[in-house]
Each structure stands twice: as C-alpha cells, then as structure tokens.
Design an enzyme around this catalytic site. Sequence first.
Site, mmCIF file in Angstrom:
data_model
loop_
_atom_site.group_PDB
_atom_site.id
_atom_site.type_symbol
_atom_site.label_atom_id
_atom_site.label_comp_id
_atom_site.label_asym_id
_atom_site.label_seq_id
_atom_site.Cartn_x
_atom_site.Cartn_y
_atom_site.Cartn_z
ATOM 1 N N THR A 1 -3.059 20.023 30.837
ATOM 2 C CA THR A 1 -3.452 21.288 31.496
ATOM 3 C C THR A 1 -2.244 22.038 32.063
ATOM 4 O O THR A 1 -1.139 21.517 32.126
ATOM 5 C CB THR A 1 -4.474 21.021 32.611
ATOM 6 O OG1 THR A 1 -3.998 19.935 33.412
ATOM 7 C CG2 THR A 1 -5.822 20.658 32.051
ATOM 8 N N SER B 1 -0.106 25.633 40.031
ATOM 9 C CA SER B 1 -0.479 26.405 38.851
ATOM 10 C C SER B 1 0.800 26.684 38.076
ATOM 11 O O SER B 1 1.719 27.283 38.608
ATOM 12 C CB SER B 1 -1.141 27.725 39.249
ATOM 13 O OG SER B 1 -1.280 28.544 38.117
ATOM 14 N N ARG B 2 0.849 26.238 36.830
ATOM 15 C CA ARG B 2 2.083 26.422 36.057
ATOM 16 C C ARG B 2 2.192 27.831 35.492
ATOM 17 O O ARG B 2 3.183 28.160 34.854
ATOM 18 C CB ARG B 2 2.163 25.365 34.947
ATOM 19 C CG ARG B 2 2.258 23.969 35.520
ATOM 20 C CD ARG B 2 2.596 22.904 34.502
ATOM 21 N NE ARG B 2 2.478 21.600 35.154
ATOM 22 C CZ ARG B 2 1.496 20.742 34.961
ATOM 23 N NH1 ARG B 2 0.532 21.045 34.123
ATOM 24 N NH2 ARG B 2 1.459 19.593 35.586
ATOM 25 N N VAL B 3 1.175 28.640 35.715
ATOM 26 C CA VAL B 3 1.260 30.050 35.328
ATOM 27 C C VAL B 3 1.807 30.846 36.503
ATOM 28 O O VAL B 3 2.587 31.770 36.352
ATOM 29 C CB VAL B 3 -0.116 30.569 34.866
ATOM 30 C CG1 VAL B 3 -0.089 32.066 34.645
ATOM 31 C CG2 VAL B 3 -0.530 29.861 33.592
#
Length: 521
Positions: free
Chosen positions: A352, A378-380
């Site tokens: 994810t 959150s990697r975004v």
Amino acid sequence: MEHFIEKLKKQIVDFAPKERSEKIGVVLSTADGIAEVDGLDDIMMSEMVMFDTAEGASLEQSLGGGGQLLGMVLNLEEDAVKVVILGDATKVKQGMIVKATGNILSIPVGEELIGRVVNPLGEVIDGGLPLKVTKRNPIERKAYGVIERKSVSTPLHTGIKAIDGMVPIGRGQRELIIGDRQTGKTVVAIDTIINQMNEPLENRPICIYVAIGQKDSKIARLVQQLKDTGAMEYTIVVSASVSSSAALQFLAPYAGAAIGEYFMDKGMDALVIYDDLSKHAVAYRQMSLLLRRPPGREAYPGDIFYLHSRLLERAARLSDSMGGGSLTALPIIETQEGDVSAYIPTNVISITDGQIYLETDLFNKGIRPAINVGVSVSRVGSSAQTKAMKKVAGKLRLELAQFRELEAFVQFSSDLDEETKNRIEKGKLMVEILKQDKHVPLPFEKEVVIIFLAGAGVFNDADKTRIAELESRFFAMVETQYGDVLKTIADSKDLSDASQAVLKDAAKAFIEGNNELFTTK
C-alpha cells in the site's frame, strides 16, 4: 386436430439437429467445498464450470441446462482438476456431470448495482428485484501499467480531521487501515463513504464496501446506517459474510475491484473498501490446504503475498488518454496485540501507499478516532491535499509529534519553563480538536477552518473539556453570520488572507459571546 397433426409432421420433416461440442467431465470425489473432476483435460485456470445438480438428470438433460451450480477451477493436476464449488456444496455428488463454459469467472457490473447488496457472484441478496445487467467484467484482470496511469493529485476527503490534515488520501491511492479489533477501523471506512455526501454531485465517487467474513447482523447494521444517511444512493455492498463458504470469501474483494473498474473505465472515480483482508487471507489458506497446496509460513500458501498484491495493484488513477478515472482502495487489516510486524500486516503494508494505524491505548483513553500520528503515514502526502489544507495542516503533524515527546518527558519533571508549558497546552488543545464522534464527518472547508484557528492560537484559552461544544457552537455561528467565507473556501479550495482575517474576526466575536467556554488565566 388434423391441422395440428399436419403441423407436427412438418416440424418433424424440417427438423435438422445442430451439432455442438461440449467439454464435459465427471465428479470423482467431493469434500469440504472442493470437487475433484476427471475428463476436463483442455481447461483453463480460473475457468467457470457448471455442475448439473438436476436430480437423476441424464447426460442429454444435463447438457440442455437446468439446475446448475457454478464452480471455479483452481488446481490443474496430471490426472484430474480440482474445482472450488461456489454455492451449496452439499448438492454436488460423486458421478455428477461437470460442464466447462470456456469463460473465465466474471460478474455482472453496471449502474444497476448502485444501492444494492450483492454476493461475490453479482447475485442480489437484499430481497429486491433481480438485476437486468448484460455487461460482465472478469473477476481477475491484469492491472494497468505505469504508462496508462498518472500521479495521484486529487484529494479523497474522509471528513475525519486527523486523516485529511495529516494522512491525506488521494484518488487512486491505496491506504491501509490497520489496528486491533474494536479500535474503529470500520468506522473510519464507513465515515469516508458517508462524507462523500459533502462532495459536489459531479465529483462524488461511487463507493463499494466489501464485507469479508463479517457477521450478517453487522453487515445489515452497516447497510441500514448507509440508508439512513442517504449514502446508499452511491454505494454498492458486496457481502461474503462469515456464513458464506471460503470460496465466496476469497472471491469477494476481486468482485469489488471488478465492479470498481467498470466505473473507473468510464472515466469516473470509485472507492473500494476491503473489510477485512486478514479474514480474506484465512479463507484462502483454508481453500489452499483443502486443495493440498504446500503450506508455508503460518500454514499460509506461498502465493499469499501475490493474492493481495494483484488485488491492490488494480487501484489506479488513469491518464487523461485512458479517460482519467480512478479506483481508490482502502484495505483493512486486523492486528493481534498491536503486532504490525506479523506476516499478513507486513505484506499488505509493503503493497500500500501508506497506513492509518489505530491504537487500542488511544481508543481506551477516549481519543477517537484513535489514530497514532507517529506510525501513520501517507506516501502520497500533501500532493493529495487542497491548497487550503496544505496551508493549515503543514505544521500540525510536527507539533503533535513534539507534544507526544514532551508529554512523556514531563511525567518526570515538575518545574517547566513557560515555553514548554505553552507547547504542552497547545498540544492538548490540538488533541481535543482532532477528536471526532463517529458518523459525523466534516466537510473539508469546516476542517480547514477549525484546524486554522486552533493552529493560529485563537482558542488557546479554551476549556479543554468542552472543545466539542465549542466547535459545534462556533460552526453554528459561522454558518448563520459568516456563511460566505465557508463557501469561498469550498469553491476556491484555498484559504486567502481575506478569509483568514474574516475567520479571526469571527473567532473574536465568538469568544466575547461565549466566555463560559474559555478559562481565564
């Protein structure tokens, strides 16, 4: 009568039998929802087969149809194939005829499914009228490649301040919700669905909630909750409850992805929630052991990682040339005693684009949603936030992390300097501000307003025990007297200097009129 006989004679004379070839096999043995079938030499993996369950049916009657039950081929062996029975396995008997269909397992998809509760085969189970759908999507499909995608940049607002501020989710992202049982994982997912009511109609995603291994009573409660809030108007529920077979529980998330892909391919946005993939892995383990596949770590089969990676990889934000649709995935994983380093949790974390970690200790302290900001990520990141949220929430995460550190340190120290005291007080305020009752998601403009004012120090003297009351009273005042500022933030997705000045004036007027909510130093 003579006319009838003449007609019958003509039909007999004109009758020309049509030849057709059918691939058929025979059930050698059946046990625990798995059938071993002989005679289907030329068959594909994941192909749909039909068991003829018509009582005492001859070969001709069986090939003619009637009383059929579906199965899916999962093992191709030297002398036989093993088929998972999708339905009532007690109907399948030794010696029964099995017919190959030549098709990979697929389910009906389309707008007709919106507002309905279906099983993983696309059959309606909400007591309503059957579906009239002609379009079908394969349950398994190869995910889109890198060239066909574009980067995630549009926010998917959850209506939960702590998530939209610090762990933002973008359309096309895969964000894991992880935590022990009874920490509010499903609540976060359901609130995200309910919050889409706050989005403009043309921007509202179609939501698909996939229930895997849940109690029937819990699923019924959730469906009623969605109906009561009006969210069922844009939601599809795929249900494979604990009473369903392991095969249906295994298929459920893929069915949810197939339905979501229909809307994504049309250039629309879709959100799919898998609740939960821990039970999905257990169902697959059960099937694999019955199929005599070699067990690996914790008795899971060797392809357990591939099971989830091929599912979650189907979430995407498509490029403009592909229609620009998106499929956002929110998988849920249940941990045991907070152990995120266990087999299945680490697998899904690695697939994810970030995780929201819910902690039992925080939940028991009354901090709800019980999000551990230190572990959640959150990697975004801020690319999935509006300009307004970027402005107000930039320092929020850092301030909370510093507060947690100071809070632990302060337990061993009595005399503190003024700056440390102020920082701790502000941290306590932010913790209270980020608390939120379940099933009351906030529109994004209200989240921006409250986080901005708390960060600007306007509410520093507020009574920490009455923050929820302060928030509801303040919004009631803003909506009646300063409604334009909320509309401006919602339309522009930005927080201008003028809007900031108006909000500070509103807060000042509010403090003067509500002294009882503030402590005097």
